[in-house]
Design an enzyme around this catalytic site. Structure first.
Site, PDB file in Angstrom:
ATOM      1  N   LYS A 105       1.443   4.224  -2.778  1.00 42.37           N
ATOM      2  CA  LYS A 105       1.163   5.626  -2.442  1.00 42.37           C
ATOM      3  C   LYS A 105       2.361   6.518  -2.784  1.00 42.37           C
ATOM      4  O   LYS A 105       2.209   7.600  -3.345  1.00 42.37           O
ATOM      5  CB  LYS A 105       0.779   5.770  -0.971  1.00 42.37           C
ATOM      6  CG  LYS A 105      -0.614   5.223  -0.653  1.00 42.37           C
ATOM      7  CD  LYS A 105      -1.690   5.868  -1.527  1.00 42.37           C
ATOM      8  CE  LYS A 105      -3.088   5.365  -1.224  1.00 42.37           C
ATOM      9  NZ  LYS A 105      -4.112   5.934  -2.124  1.00 42.37           N
ATOM     10  N   TYR A 165       0.847  -1.207   0.000  1.00 38.13           N
ATOM     11  CA  TYR A 165       0.000   0.000   0.000  1.00 38.13           C
ATOM     12  C   TYR A 165       0.878   1.250   0.000  1.00 38.13           C
ATOM     13  O   TYR A 165       0.671   2.151  -0.811  1.00 38.13           O
ATOM     14  CB  TYR A 165      -0.884  -0.024   1.243  1.00 38.13           C
ATOM     15  CG  TYR A 165      -1.759   1.170   1.451  1.00 38.13           C
ATOM     16  CD1 TYR A 165      -1.499   2.090   2.468  1.00 38.13           C
ATOM     17  CD2 TYR A 165      -2.884   1.376   0.658  1.00 38.13           C
ATOM     18  CE1 TYR A 165      -2.325   3.180   2.681  1.00 38.13           C
ATOM     19  CE2 TYR A 165      -3.727   2.461   0.861  1.00 38.13           C
ATOM     20  CZ  TYR A 165      -3.443   3.354   1.887  1.00 38.13           C
ATOM     21  OH  TYR A 165      -4.276   4.435   2.097  1.00 38.13           O
TER      22      TYR A 165
HETATM   23  C1  AKB Z   1      -5.456   2.490   6.013  1.00 39.23           C
HETATM   24  O1  AKB Z   1      -5.510   2.232   7.222  1.00 39.23           O
HETATM   25  O2  AKB Z   1      -5.025   1.722   5.152  1.00 39.23           O
HETATM   26  C2  AKB Z   1      -5.894   3.873   5.561  1.00 39.23           C
HETATM   27  C3  AKB Z   1      -4.731   4.791   5.603  1.00 39.23           C
HETATM   28  C4  AKB Z   1      -4.191   5.268   6.885  1.00 39.23           C
HETATM   29  O3  AKB Z   1      -4.232   5.178   4.549  1.00 39.23           O
HETATM   30  N1  AKB Z   1      -6.976   4.342   6.405  1.00 39.23           N
END
Ligand code: AKB
Length: 326
Positions: free
Chosen positions: A144, A140
């Site tokens: 990003k 993730y």
């Molecule tokens: C997550 O927990 O993945 C999201 C974030 C903090 O980007 N809410």
């Protein structure tokens, strides 16, 4: 007059951003889209089924609806992404690249939600600077950071008016948790009202930045309204409203529900993700460059969440045990 497209409109941010945009610009000018059919809440205006990894589908929707601004929210969140990293790369990076390409081809402005997840364990954890080390250890976070860089490239190389925010954990009374590491801060309210008990998957001292969704929606609108020439960081402003732990949240809830009980059963995957993220970030550049200021702190957010959720959740006899949020 051009229209607005929101991708991932059924998600946590989209569920409140679409109504806010329709309230501001008119229902027919805001096209909600998602790969899934809309829940009732979003069913009060134009909707398109849209797979954001399909360049042709994005091109067709943008051209058919004369889109001038795209709010690109479609993505897999951190916990889900860590369980299926290949799909997360395909969805998160495949979509942001194709949305940027269409924004370039059709001269659209773009909003991109980055995250505190764009930082990693080598980033300074307290008062994380706007410009610092970004070596995330989650898929993730990789998507990003790459998304931020890709938006910067399209803004510099092709003049795309791309803008973005590094959101903390977001807390919403509208949308249920959606696969994020910070979802405990949403689920805890549902469980507190329904069962007066919550089982938390993070340690009580896990400090993370958080924000109430009304503040997040206002930040998006204010950033997109800002004069482009004032935005030095444009695609990746640090943003926060509070730095809290599960224990802090339990204490705030007990001010309203004294009998609220908490149990901790740590999820190693989400604990490891949370431990790799900052504990507090410095959002002074957002405050300086476009006037950011949060309205909700822990006390105000807790009161409003309990007030709004109590209108739609019927308390259940605690002896009936706990269930997951809807
Ligand atoms: C997550 O927990 O993945 C999201 C974030 C903090 O980007 N809410």
């Amino acid at each position: 007059m051009q229209n607005i497209l929101v991708t991932g409109a059924n998600g946590q941010i989209g569920s409140e951003l679409v109504p806010a945009l329709r309230n501001r610009y008119g229902i027919e000018r805001v096209i909600a889209s998602d790969i899934r059919s809309p829940p009732n809440a979003n069913n009060d205006g134009p909707f398109e089924h849209l797979d954001c990894t399909s360049l042709r589908q994005i091109q067709d929707v943008v051209r058919q609806h004369n889109i001038g601004t795209i709010y690109h929210l479609a993505a897999l969140l951190s916990a889900v992404a860590e369980l299926q990293p290949q799909s997360a790369w395909d969805v998160n990076m495949g979509s942001v690249y194709r949305v940027l390409e269409v924004a370039r081809q059709c001269n659209c402005a773009l909003f991109f939600p980055s995250s505190i997840g764009a930082f990693g364990p080598s980033t300074p954890k307290m008062q994380t600077p706007q410009d610092t080390i970004q070596r995330p250890t989650t898929m993730y976070g990789v998507t990003k950071v790459a998304g931020e860089l890709l938006c910067d490239y399209y803004a510099t190389r092709f003049g795309v008016d791309a803008r973005g925010l590094r959101f903390p954990g977001l807390i919403s009374s509208v949308a249920p948790p959606g696969g994020g590491t910070t979802d405990y801060a949403v689920d805890i309210f549902y469980q507190a009202i329904r069962y007066r008990h919550y089982t938390c998957y993070l340690r009580p001292d896990t400090r993370l930045d958080m924000m109430y969704m009304p503040d997040a929606i206002r930040a998006i609108l204010e950033l997109m309204d800002a004069r482009s020439e004032t935005l030095m960081h444009r695609n990746s402003f640090n943003l926060t409203a509070m730095s809290i732990t599960p224990a802090d949240l339990v204490g705030a809830i007990r001010e309203h529900i004294p009998e609220f009980a908490i149990t901790y059963e740590i999820d190693p995957v989400r604990q490891a993700i949370a431990d790799s993220w900052p504990q507090s970030i410095d959002d002074s550049e957002a405050r300086a460059q476009w006037g950011w200021a949060p309205c909700y702190d822990l006390v105000a957010m807790t009161a409003d969440m309990l007030d709004k959720l109590s209108e739609k959740i019927i308390p259940t006899n605690p002896s009936q045990g706990t269930q997951n949020a809807p």
